[in-house]
Design a protein around this motif. Structure first.
Motif, PDB file in Angstrom:
ATOM      1  N   TRP A   1      57.151  15.100  82.225  1.00  0.00           N
ATOM      2  CA  TRP A   1      58.080  15.170  82.123  1.00  0.00           C
ATOM      3  C   TRP A   1      58.536  15.151  83.626  1.00  0.00           C
ATOM      4  CZ3 TRP A   1      57.426  20.149  79.610  1.00  0.00           C
ATOM      5  CH2 TRP A   1      56.315  20.118  78.069  1.00  0.00           C
ATOM      6  N   CYS A   2      59.951  14.808  83.933  1.00  0.00           N
ATOM      7  CA  CYS A   2      60.663  15.603  84.972  1.00  0.00           C
ATOM      8  C   CYS A   2      60.577  16.265  85.486  1.00  0.00           C
ATOM      9  CB  CYS A   2      62.238  15.057  84.953  1.00  0.00           C
ATOM     10  SG  CYS A   2      62.641  16.104  83.765  1.00  0.00           S
ATOM     11  N   CYS A   3      60.702  17.355  85.213  1.00  0.00           N
ATOM     12  CA  CYS A   3      60.239  18.751  85.456  1.00  0.00           C
ATOM     13  C   CYS A   3      57.979  18.853  85.953  1.00  0.00           C
ATOM     14  CB  CYS A   3      60.460  19.996  84.627  1.00  0.00           C
ATOM     15  SG  CYS A   3      62.110  19.859  84.279  1.00  0.00           S
ATOM     16  N   THR A   4      57.717  17.813  85.380  1.00  0.00           N
ATOM     17  CA  THR A   4      56.155  17.478  85.717  1.00  0.00           C
ATOM     18  C   THR A   4      56.006  17.491  86.803  1.00  0.00           C
ATOM     19  OG1 THR A   4      55.469  17.543  83.311  1.00  0.00           O
ATOM     20  CG2 THR A   4      53.934  16.952  84.582  1.00  0.00           C
TER      21      THR A   4
ATOM     22  N   THR B   1      68.029  26.635  81.527  1.00  0.00           N
ATOM     23  CA  THR B   1      67.269  26.394  83.591  1.00  0.00           C
ATOM     24  C   THR B   1      65.873  24.866  83.011  1.00  0.00           C
ATOM     25  OG1 THR B   1      65.853  28.661  82.592  1.00  0.00           O
ATOM     26  CG2 THR B   1      68.389  28.796  83.721  1.00  0.00           C
ATOM     27  N   GLU B   2      67.020  24.327  83.538  1.00  0.00           N
ATOM     28  CA  GLU B   2      65.396  23.296  83.656  1.00  0.00           C
ATOM     29  C   GLU B   2      65.302  23.813  85.269  1.00  0.00           C
ATOM     30  OE1 GLU B   2      67.324  19.406  83.201  1.00  0.00           O
ATOM     31  OE2 GLU B   2      65.438  18.073  83.767  1.00  0.00           O
ATOM     32  N   CYS B   3      63.858  23.311  85.394  1.00  0.00           N
ATOM     33  CA  CYS B   3      62.569  23.709  85.979  1.00  0.00           C
ATOM     34  C   CYS B   3      63.395  22.433  87.222  1.00  0.00           C
ATOM     35  CB  CYS B   3      61.506  22.796  85.850  1.00  0.00           C
ATOM     36  SG  CYS B   3      60.595  24.723  84.944  1.00  0.00           S
ATOM     37  N   CYS B   4      63.814  21.249  86.859  1.00  0.00           N
ATOM     38  CA  CYS B   4      63.817  20.384  87.514  1.00  0.00           C
ATOM     39  C   CYS B   4      65.255  21.112  89.059  1.00  0.00           C
ATOM     40  CB  CYS B   4      64.417  19.114  87.690  1.00  0.00           C
ATOM     41  SG  CYS B   4      63.293  17.683  87.146  1.00  0.00           S
ATOM     42  N   CYS B   5      66.248  21.719  87.893  1.00  0.00           N
ATOM     43  CA  CYS B   5      67.484  22.130  88.779  1.00  0.00           C
ATOM     44  C   CYS B   5      67.275  23.307  89.962  1.00  0.00           C
ATOM     45  CB  CYS B   5      68.423  22.716  87.434  1.00  0.00           C
ATOM     46  SG  CYS B   5      69.415  21.313  86.431  1.00  0.00           S
TER      47      CYS B   5
HETATM   48 ZN   LIG Z   1      63.305  18.128  84.699  1.00  0.00          ZN
END
Ligand SMILES: [Zn+2]
Length: 635
Positions: A411-414, A342-346
């Motif tokens: 990161w992307c999720c940051t 479960t990546e946060c961006c998703c």
């Molecule tokens: Zn991400």
């Protein structure tokens, strides 16, 4: 890696019209000479309020927003600009940022010139933070100098030659992904902060994108789409929605990936093997194409995709992906528990997509999902101490949460996290011409000047099982107030001005209260929570415990600060052994009992090891377990 972004839709107003409320961009009405102009063929049936009309009260959402705000304030514009200036041949003596913004990272610029601008714009829209707006405007104008120096309209922190490698199908990380972030950041600066220079810059970038993509054959472009490209289709659509220049919509549709869209349009789940966060943004783009063209095929794609991901490919937290991909057939998740689930961006992008589907058809099931993802995946993946973000939310038992470093992860999720917690007010309330939707139970104050009323929602939810809404303003006003009765509600009741209503609604629906409302009127909604089990779809012995909307986690030993900061995920193998639970299938929640003294705290009973359970979002620096292996108790 990867992730996505923002939104957009309309223009801010000329100075003389600044008192006219600016709407949520995604609904997209531009104002020309004070009159709304919309390029949408399919307007949303239920629409959000401009964020500045909704203020957060005390509670976990405000804690998250404030942590995010402090983090955004800590980022110096000169450090953000360093790699852009270097790439444009302009002097910079600033200390470079690290992580995914480091001068040798191929994704550099995605945060510094993209997510950062979106996040500051959203934070300004939701909190009125002028200092952040000013910092972001400074970054825009300096990026403008970089763009001018680069000439062709191209703007990036990496050399244009990356796009040669992309065209030749040589190894390169994700150039269009990064360009999308920058374009979305600039467009958000225009939409939310009225920055005209940002609109000019994003149009120049779009011109460059049009030239590059237009020089490729259809088949060649389809091969280019094999490399992650974020929400290019979405941001170009949004640019059309803001400017009315249809050309941008045609350029947007060059980013339609046929081999992904065709099976979805035919209602076939061929998601196995795909990188998750590469693809959710493409479906958000499809949602925008539907809204702007009326082409029903795109709506089919978005609706089928959403149903499939939410019902077959999501965990109890609302998150999706394992190791960033969908690795299995639909409904197979029990083999998919790891340190990098479960990546946060998703979660960010699925929630964003959900708002579109709810806008077309305001069904409670969409907001049930939104609440699940918000309370279980989004709250609790930002560190309340310093605003750093998680990348994955691990769901294998016995691990812990890891957070980025403030200046050396990015990161992307940051990026998606910086945006998420800046816009927590955008979905609590929606409305149409005659009714109000109360979607989420979050302490907040809504102003609705067109109706001459407001709503003050007072609640400690989720610690309190319910909420109180007080009508404020001038009144009286005829209005249907729709209260979401969540999927987890069992029973419940509503009182108006102290008098209980005889009727209630079934779970996962809206209860409509239609009457003339006066200031001082009060609605008390009671939504008793109970324990329930969410099992793996393909293994009933793999179970998560929930209380109302909340995923409960067994909370174990604290971890050190070194273990917490800097890594994408906890070290696989460094796992605490979590004992199996034994339970009678006839009483599936009997192994958990509430703590009599502390709210939202539970203990296991009758087990080899006694554990404490709390909502997953409250676990920050301890090992935890979400899914438990449950053996049948022999009686
Ligand atoms: Zn991400």
């Amino acid at each position: 890696m990867r992730s996505v972004v923002a939104s957009a839709g309309f223009a801010l107003l000329p100075d003389a019209l600044k008192t006219v409320p600016v709407q949520d961009p995604v609904v997209d009405t531009t104002h020309k000479d004070g009159k709304p102009v919309s390029y949408e063929k399919v307007p949303w049936k239920a629409r959000p309020f401009p964020m500045k009309q909704v203020k957060l009260g005390d509670g976990p959402c405000r804690v998250a927003t404030e942590a995010d705000r402090r983090y955004l304030h800590s980022l110096p514009p000169d450090r953000l600009l360093h790699t852009f200036r270097s790439n444009a041949g302009l002097p910079s003596s600033a200390q470079p940022l690290g992580g995914w913004e480091a001068p040798d990272c191929e994704l550099r610029g995605h945060y510094a010139g993209g997510h950062y601008l979106s996040a500051c714009a959203l934070m300004y829209a939701s909190t009125g933070d002028e200092d952040l707006k000013n910092n972001a405007s400074l970054v825009v104008s300096e990026l403008g100098r970089c763009q001018a120096a680069l000439k062709s309209g191209y703007l990036s922190a990496f050399p244009i030659e990356f796009f040669d490698r992309l065209r030749e199908r040589e190894r390169v990380w994700a150039p269009f992904y990064t360009i999308h972030k920058i374009m979305a950041g600039l467009l958000d600066m225009y939409v939310y902060c009225g920055d005209e220079q940002a609109l000019d810059m994003v149009q120049k970038m779009a011109g460059w994108v049009a030239g590059y993509t237009g020089s490729l054959s259809y088949e060649h472009m389809q091969r280019v789409l094999g490399t992650e490209f974020g929400g290019m289709g979405e941001v170009l659509s949004n640019l059309y929605a803001v400017t009315g220049k249809e050309y941008y919509l045609h350029v947007a549709q060059r980013f339609d990936k046929k081999q992904f869209f065709d099976p979805l349009a035919a209602h076939r789940d061929e998601l196995k093997g795909l990188h998750v966060n590469t693809h959710i943004p493409q479906v958000i783009a499809a949602a925008r194409y539907y809204e702007l063209t009326g082409d029903r095929r795109y709506r089919d794609i978005a609706e089928y995709f959403w149903d499939e991901v939410v019902s077959e490919r999501s965990y109890c937290t609302g998150g999706t992906s394992n190791g960033e991909s969908w690795n299995t057939d639909p409904g197979k998740l029990s083999t998919e528990l790891s340190t990098n689930t479960t990546e946060c961006c998703c979660a960010y992008n699925m929630m964003k997509l959900t708002r579109h589907l709810f806008g077309w058809s305001p069904d409670a099931r969409f907001m049930d999902y939104y609440e699940r993802a918000l309370f279980n995946h989004r709250l609790g993946t930002i560190n309340p101490e310093d605003g750093t973000m998680m990348y994955y939310l691990p769901l294998a038992a016995g691990y812990w949460k890891t957070f980025g470093k403030p200046f050396d992860s990015l990161w992307c999720c940051t990026g998606t996290g910086s945006e998420e917690y800046a816009k927590l007010t955008d979905t609590i309330y929606f409305h149409d011409d005659d009714s109000l939707y109360v979607n989420l139970y979050i302490d907040s104050q809504l102003e609705w000047p067109e109706k001459g009323l407001g709503v003050k929602q007072s609640t400690r939810f989720p610690e309190e099982p319910g909420t109180t809404l007080a009508i404020t303003g001038k009144g009286p006003t005829q209005l249907a107030i729709n209260l979401r009765i969540p999927y987890w509600a069992t029973g419940g009741s509503v009182k108006i001005n102290g008098e209980a209503l005889p009727a209630f609604s079934s779970p996962s629906s809206y209860l409509t209260l239609n009457r003339v409302w006066k200031p001082g009127d009060k609605i008390q909604l009671s939504l008793p929570m109970r324990l329930h089990i969410d099992s793996m779809p393909d293994d009933a012995t793999e179970q998560a415990a929930m209380y109302g909307p909340l995923v409960l986690a067994g909370r174990f030993e604290a971890v050190t600060r070194e273990m917490t900061y800097g890594d994408l995920e906890p070290k696989p193998g460094n796992q605490r052994k979590v004992a199996n639970i034994t339970a009678d299938p006839k009483e599936p929640t009997a192994w958990i009992e509430p703590d009599a003294r502390q709210p939202l705290t539970f203990h296991t009973v009758g087990q080899a090891e006694t554990s404490t359970l709390v909502p997953l979002y409250q676990v920050i620096h301890e090992r935890y377990a979400v899914y438990w292996k449950v053996d049948k108790r022999s009686t």
